[in-house]
Design an enzyme around this catalytic site. Structure first.
Site, PDB file in Angstrom:
ATOM      1  N   ARG A 266      -3.963   5.329   7.020  1.00  0.00           N
ATOM      2  CA  ARG A 266      -4.385   6.731   6.896  1.00  0.00           C
ATOM      3  C   ARG A 266      -5.768   6.856   6.262  1.00  0.00           C
ATOM      4  O   ARG A 266      -6.462   7.859   6.490  1.00  0.00           O
ATOM      5  CB  ARG A 266      -3.316   7.539   6.153  1.00  0.00           C
ATOM      6  CG  ARG A 266      -2.067   7.697   7.011  1.00  0.00           C
ATOM      7  CD  ARG A 266      -0.955   8.383   6.263  1.00  0.00           C
ATOM      8  NE  ARG A 266      -0.461   7.612   5.147  1.00  0.00           N
ATOM      9  CZ  ARG A 266       0.480   6.667   5.216  1.00  0.00           C
ATOM     10  NH1 ARG A 266       1.031   6.389   6.384  1.00  0.00           N
ATOM     11  NH2 ARG A 266       0.865   6.011   4.150  1.00  0.00           N
TER      12      ARG A 266
ATOM     13  N   GLU B 265       6.899  -5.090  -5.548  1.00  0.00           N
ATOM     14  CA  GLU B 265       8.100  -5.205  -6.381  1.00  0.00           C
ATOM     15  C   GLU B 265       8.781  -6.553  -6.110  1.00  0.00           C
ATOM     16  O   GLU B 265       9.183  -7.260  -7.023  1.00  0.00           O
ATOM     17  CB  GLU B 265       9.023  -4.044  -6.049  1.00  0.00           C
ATOM     18  CG  GLU B 265       9.983  -3.724  -7.149  1.00  0.00           C
ATOM     19  CD  GLU B 265      10.807  -2.488  -6.810  1.00  0.00           C
ATOM     20  OE1 GLU B 265      10.366  -1.690  -5.958  1.00  0.00           O
ATOM     21  OE2 GLU B 265      11.887  -2.374  -7.390  1.00  0.00           O
TER      22      GLU B 265
HETATM   23  P1  AMP Z   1       0.280   1.733  -3.994  1.00  0.00           P
HETATM   24  O1  AMP Z   1      -0.301   0.381  -3.682  1.00  0.00           O
HETATM   25  O2  AMP Z   1       1.634   1.663  -4.644  1.00  0.00           O
HETATM   26  O3  AMP Z   1      -0.692   2.612  -4.767  1.00  0.00           O
HETATM   27  O4  AMP Z   1       0.565   2.447  -2.599  1.00  0.00           O
HETATM   28  C1  AMP Z   1      -0.481   3.054  -1.898  1.00  0.00           C
HETATM   29  C2  AMP Z   1      -0.381   2.842  -0.412  1.00  0.00           C
HETATM   30  O5  AMP Z   1       0.937   3.028   0.066  1.00  0.00           O
HETATM   31  C3  AMP Z   1      -1.256   3.844   0.297  1.00  0.00           C
HETATM   32  O6  AMP Z   1      -1.920   3.216   1.390  1.00  0.00           O
HETATM   33  C4  AMP Z   1      -0.302   4.926   0.754  1.00  0.00           C
HETATM   34  O7  AMP Z   1      -0.642   5.415   2.021  1.00  0.00           O
HETATM   35  C5  AMP Z   1       1.081   4.264   0.753  1.00  0.00           C
HETATM   36  N1  AMP Z   1       2.085   5.044   0.015  1.00  0.00           N
HETATM   37  C6  AMP Z   1       2.681   4.676  -1.151  1.00  0.00           C
HETATM   38  N2  AMP Z   1       3.568   5.594  -1.557  1.00  0.00           N
HETATM   39  C7  AMP Z   1       3.540   6.593  -0.638  1.00  0.00           C
HETATM   40  C8  AMP Z   1       4.214   7.863  -0.506  1.00  0.00           C
HETATM   41  N3  AMP Z   1       5.121   8.297  -1.396  1.00  0.00           N
HETATM   42  N4  AMP Z   1       3.910   8.633   0.563  1.00  0.00           N
HETATM   43  C9  AMP Z   1       2.987   8.230   1.466  1.00  0.00           C
HETATM   44  N5  AMP Z   1       2.340   7.047   1.403  1.00  0.00           N
HETATM   45  C10 AMP Z   1       2.583   6.238   0.365  1.00  0.00           C
END
Ligand code: AMP
Length: 187
Positions: free
Chosen positions: A67, A104
Site C-alpha cells: 500500500r 512475533e
Molecule cells: P509493523 O511492522 O508491525 O509496523 O506493520 C506495518 C505493516 O503491516 C504495514 O506495511 C501495514 O500495511 C501492515 N499492517 C500492520 N497492521 C495492520 C493493520 N491493523 N491494518 C492494516 N495494515 C496493517
C-alpha cells in the site's frame, strides 16, 4: 494545506474501514481501499502530502509493499521525483540488498534493488535524500527495516511518512530513534 484541520482528519478517518479478524483472529485491519475510491479523500491526502514535501530537498520517494506503493507513487509523480519500491524478499528481479526484521514468530525481510537510488537526476550526489512512505505503522518493525535498508543502499532517509499510526503499539518511538517520523492520522 500543509496542516490538515480536524475536519479534514475526520473526513480521512471516516473513509478508512475497520475489518475485524483479518487476516487473522484478533486483528482489526485498517482498510484504506475506501479512502482510495473516494476522490475527495484521496485528493485531500495527496494535496496535503504535496504541500508538506514540495519545499523539501528530496531526490526519491520510497514506498513499502504494497500500500506504500499507491501513496508513494502518486506523491512522487506530483513532486516530480523518482519512485523506489521496497518489496518483500524474492520479488525484485535484479540484484538486491535486504534487511531482516523480527516478527512475533520468525522473521521477515524487505529488499531494494542495489542501484535503486542511482539515476541521472542524482548522479553528482553522494547521498540521495529519500522520503519513506507506508500506509500504516503498527509495531514499527517494517518501517525500521525499510529505513535501515535505504541507508544501507547508500541513500539517506530524511523522514518516514505514515498515513496511519496505531499509537497503542508504540512503533513510532522505535522509528524515531533512526529517522524523523510524520504520521498524518493517529489512532
Ligand atoms: P509493523 O511492522 O508491525 O509496523 O506493520 C506495518 C505493516 O503491516 C504495514 O506495511 C501495514 O500495511 C501492515 N499492517 C500492520 N497492521 C495492520 C493493520 N491493523 N491494518 C492494516 N495494515 C496493517
Amino acid at each position: 494545506m500543509e496542516h490538515l484541520d480536524q475536519a479534514d482528519k475526520e473526513y480521512l478517518l471516516e473513509h478508512i474501514r475497520d475489518i475485524k479478524d483479518f487476516p487473522k483472529s484478533g486483528i482489526v485491519f485498517k482498510d484504506i481501499t475506501t479512502l482510495l475510491n473516494d476522490a475527495r479523500a484521496f485528493g485531500l491526502l495527496i494535496d496535503h502530502l504535496t504541500a508538506r514535501y514540495e519545499k523539501q530537498d528530496l531526490d526519491f520517494i520510497a514506498g513499502i509493499e504494497s500500500r506504500g506503493f499507491i501513496f508513494g507513487a502518486a506523491l512522487a509523480a506530483r513532486l516530480d521525483k523518482g519512485f523506489v519500491p521496497i518489496r518483500k524478499a524474492g520479488k525484485l528481479p535484479y540484484t538486491t540488498i535486504g534487511e531482516k526484521y523480527a516478527l512475533e514468530y520468525g522473521f521477515d525481510e524487505v529488499e531494494v534493488h542495489i542501484d535503486a537510488f542511482e539515476s541521472d537526476n542524482v548522479k553528482d550526489k553522494k547521498q540521495p535524500r529519500v522520503l519513506l512512505i507506508d500506509d500504516l505503522i503498527a509495531t514499527g518493525g517494517t518501517a525500521v527495516a525499510a529505513t535501515n535498508l535505504i541507508n544501507k543502499a547508500g541513500a539517506h532517509c530524511i523522514e518516514a511518512c505514515m498515513i496511519l499510526n496505531l499509537t497503542f503499539l508504540e512503533g513510532r518511538s522505535k522509528l524515531e530513534k533512526i529517522t524523523s517520523v510524520y504520521s498524518v492520522l493517529d489512532i
